[in-house]
Design an enzyme around this catalytic site. Structure first.
Site, PDB file in Angstrom:
ATOM      1  N   HIS A  88       0.853  -1.192   0.000  1.00  0.00           N
ATOM      2  CA  HIS A  88       0.000   0.000   0.000  1.00  0.00           C
ATOM      3  C   HIS A  88       0.888   1.242   0.000  1.00  0.00           C
ATOM      4  CE1 HIS A  88      -0.239   1.690   4.356  1.00  0.00           C
ATOM      5  NE2 HIS A  88       0.862   0.981   4.272  1.00  0.00           N
ATOM      6  N   CYS A 136       5.867   6.738   4.321  1.00  0.00           N
ATOM      7  CA  CYS A 136       4.731   5.927   3.857  1.00  0.00           C
ATOM      8  C   CYS A 136       4.167   6.438   2.539  1.00  0.00           C
ATOM      9  CB  CYS A 136       3.622   5.905   4.908  1.00  0.00           C
ATOM     10  SG  CYS A 136       4.143   5.098   6.423  1.00  0.00           S
ATOM     11  N   HIS A 141       4.945   0.513  -0.517  1.00  0.00           N
ATOM     12  CA  HIS A 141       5.722  -0.367   0.351  1.00  0.00           C
ATOM     13  C   HIS A 141       4.732  -1.428   0.832  1.00  0.00           C
ATOM     14  CE1 HIS A 141       3.867   2.458   3.127  1.00  0.00           C
ATOM     15  NE2 HIS A 141       4.026   1.554   4.077  1.00  0.00           N
ATOM     16  N   HIS A 199       3.514  -4.646   4.068  1.00  0.00           N
ATOM     17  CA  HIS A 199       3.582  -5.181   5.426  1.00  0.00           C
ATOM     18  C   HIS A 199       3.110  -6.626   5.469  1.00  0.00           C
ATOM     19  CE1 HIS A 199       4.363  -1.259   7.150  1.00  0.00           C
ATOM     20  NE2 HIS A 199       3.305  -0.748   6.547  1.00  0.00           N
ATOM     21  N   ASP A 203      -4.933 -10.593   0.948  1.00  0.00           N
ATOM     22  CA  ASP A 203      -3.624 -11.256   0.989  1.00  0.00           C
ATOM     23  C   ASP A 203      -2.952 -11.232  -0.380  1.00  0.00           C
ATOM     24  OD1 ASP A 203      -1.504 -12.634   2.150  1.00  0.00           O
ATOM     25  OD2 ASP A 203      -2.300 -14.556   1.461  1.00  0.00           O
ATOM     26  N   HIS A 204      -1.687 -10.784  -0.373  1.00  0.00           N
ATOM     27  CA  HIS A 204      -0.887 -10.661  -1.601  1.00  0.00           C
ATOM     28  C   HIS A 204      -1.548  -9.717  -2.617  1.00  0.00           C
ATOM     29  CE1 HIS A 204       1.506 -13.810   0.168  1.00  0.00           C
ATOM     30  NE2 HIS A 204       2.407 -13.640  -0.771  1.00  0.00           N
ATOM     31  N   GLU A 210       0.274  -3.853  12.347  1.00  0.00           N
ATOM     32  CA  GLU A 210       0.963  -3.491  11.103  1.00  0.00           C
ATOM     33  C   GLU A 210       2.451  -3.808  11.198  1.00  0.00           C
ATOM     34  OE1 GLU A 210       0.007   0.312   8.397  1.00  0.00           O
ATOM     35  OE2 GLU A 210       1.534   0.700   9.905  1.00  0.00           O
TER      36      GLU A 210
END
Lengths: 139, 139, 139, 139, 139, 139
Positions: C16, C35, C41, C43, C81-82, C128
């Protein structure tokens, strides 16, 4: 060439007890302590499988992680997770289910399938609790 | 003499995808699975750098930890943290950003500066998730 | 009666960036810091979902864990996810993908299905990094 | 006045299975899934006990930690560690050993002794795996 | 409106001992046990600061994390990290440095600056070891 | 034959400072940074002791874990836990208490007793914080 090690973690929850049937209850408790409770106890085991090899020059992968995961699940986790290690697992029978013996038996289950997948098994780490861990590198 | 290994952990958060531009979208998804989502995904990477050497007989230190930390930050973390590994990092370009390839590239960034600081790089461990870890010891 | 809280953890890896399109690049970087890297980037997010209710007098369960897990996977994890949280997820669009906004959106996805399964959503915790966590208890 | 919460963690390793004897094997497996393996499985449970009270104005302690630790060990851990929760523990009999039921039973064991030690039991948290946790605050 | 809780973790390493100067060495050791070793001992403390508020409708943030981090560093960590809590810290003097007393003192340091930054302090959690944790919510 | 490695974790909380008495305060602070605070600081140290050997063909154990635990407690933990490493520990005197020097000294304490117990000491790992770890394998 650049050999790389890849570590994959899987987990299983299982019951067991440390018990040698030829011994008296007293001797089992003297040697194995509270691990010899007759009705068993259990753990959340963490299994770390390390394989080594050269990354494929195109994909950059030592081994296809989907294949490695499938090997570990089919050869080990499906047999051990939510099982009684002493009563439910053919390939653990005949020896006390110490973390040492479990790690060796897991190594023997994984070595060939990982070789067939093109990598080399390097280490089996079996984490029994935060305080007790076994590492095995084969013979 | 007493050789000692010192491990320093640093972390970075980064986006990436596994993608080979010469391949079709279908082939990328077949080989790299959900890691080939076209808009990328990301991780909280943990980087463990192990150096070895003999502790200085006076200070008792293998390496000045302030210097080691500075090398890792300047050579690696400043370039990777809160970045897109495929788009923002010159020294990762041209290969898929597998953890294997990232670990090798980090080793190549760190080896010389650590040697100049008087220690020897021993291992780069790159932790991608609790389940997937890469170790690299150089060639 | 004995109300009990049950916490279920699931995880997802996602990319994100924090970015408000109406703002200049400078203002985005001033407000959101690193950010706001333009290429994003990512997480390893950990999601803790807490539900409450009285354990069934026969089964001793607040909720069937298989059902709770399925709700979280289908309503949240499969979408996140992913993925790239800003580009791939319909129900996160139109707002910056701060952990605060993600946690609120996850709550809104889960509240009804959990109520239909016979329990009450109590808390959404979105982890996070080891240093940054959001808790949301609904309005 | 300043009420403070103090959390103490203890751990135990135990075997159990989820099983209602009045039900068929098929129904147990349908409801409890792999937790109904007939020979049992097990966990490394983590128990977090939270008490609250005002710190003593001289010692600055909510409760003497040595006393709290002794209560938890004597009332709970000595009975559960390295045991089979279904077969070895009088105060867990008659109900399925879900984490919900174990947490409630632990609360009932601890409430009075902690009150006699001058503090108030606030929460029992029972961590069964990294993914499954139960919190209980009493009735 | 949607109130959200945000948790920020910072860490500090410090020495301390539990000791009341008006008491004899024997009484200190009787009450505080091994924490009364005269030359002190120490911990890696983890501090979790929870603030609450409504996310800004534009930025989606409860509080600017850079500001919250700065407040915690300047008001607490700079004074405590790599210090002796009993000898080096003005705002901890005059009381035994139990985790209870440290948590209350940290709350009193943080409450006003966080209010001035537009959020509300909700909880101070002080983690002394994996087994001992203190939570404080103010008076 | 099948050599196996067994890792046992124990922990201790201790105070120390890095300080060379022959140096000025300025030089100590220049070299050791914030670790040279004159009143000391402290850590929750984690000690991982790895021994190797062949599992006993009957018991399946590399070493009796009760014996290994007793050796580590008696030789190391009883001397270090809740102590000041610089002032309270005879076998650490005369050198700065860097993690390197502590790890070497622990190795020298453990090697003989573990050999007498029938196993071989393989590694001492001393974890000072999540970011700083020392490994020592002997000379």
């Amino acid at each position: 060439m650049a050999e790389v090690h890849l570590v994959r973690r899987e987990r299983f929850c299982a019951a067991h007890k440390l018990w040698i049937p030829e011994w008296s209850s007293e001797k089992n408790k003297e040697i194995f302590g509270k691990c010899a409770n007759e009705n068993g106890h259990g753990h959340n085991y963490h299994l770390y499988v390390t394989v080594k090899g050269e990354p494929d020059p195109v994909t950059g992968m030592v081994i296809d992680l989907k294949i490695l995961k499938r090997i570990i699940i089919e050869e080990v986790i499906d047999d051990l997770d939510h099982m009684n290690l002493d009563m439910d697992v053919e390939w653990l029978k005949g020896k006390p289910s110490t973390a040492e013996n479990i790690a060796i038996a897991i190594w023997n289950r994984l070595m060939e399938p990982i070789r067939e997948a093109g990598a080399t098994l390097h280490q089996v780490r079996l984490w029994e609790t935060e305080n007790n861990i076994i590492d095995y590198y084969g013979q």
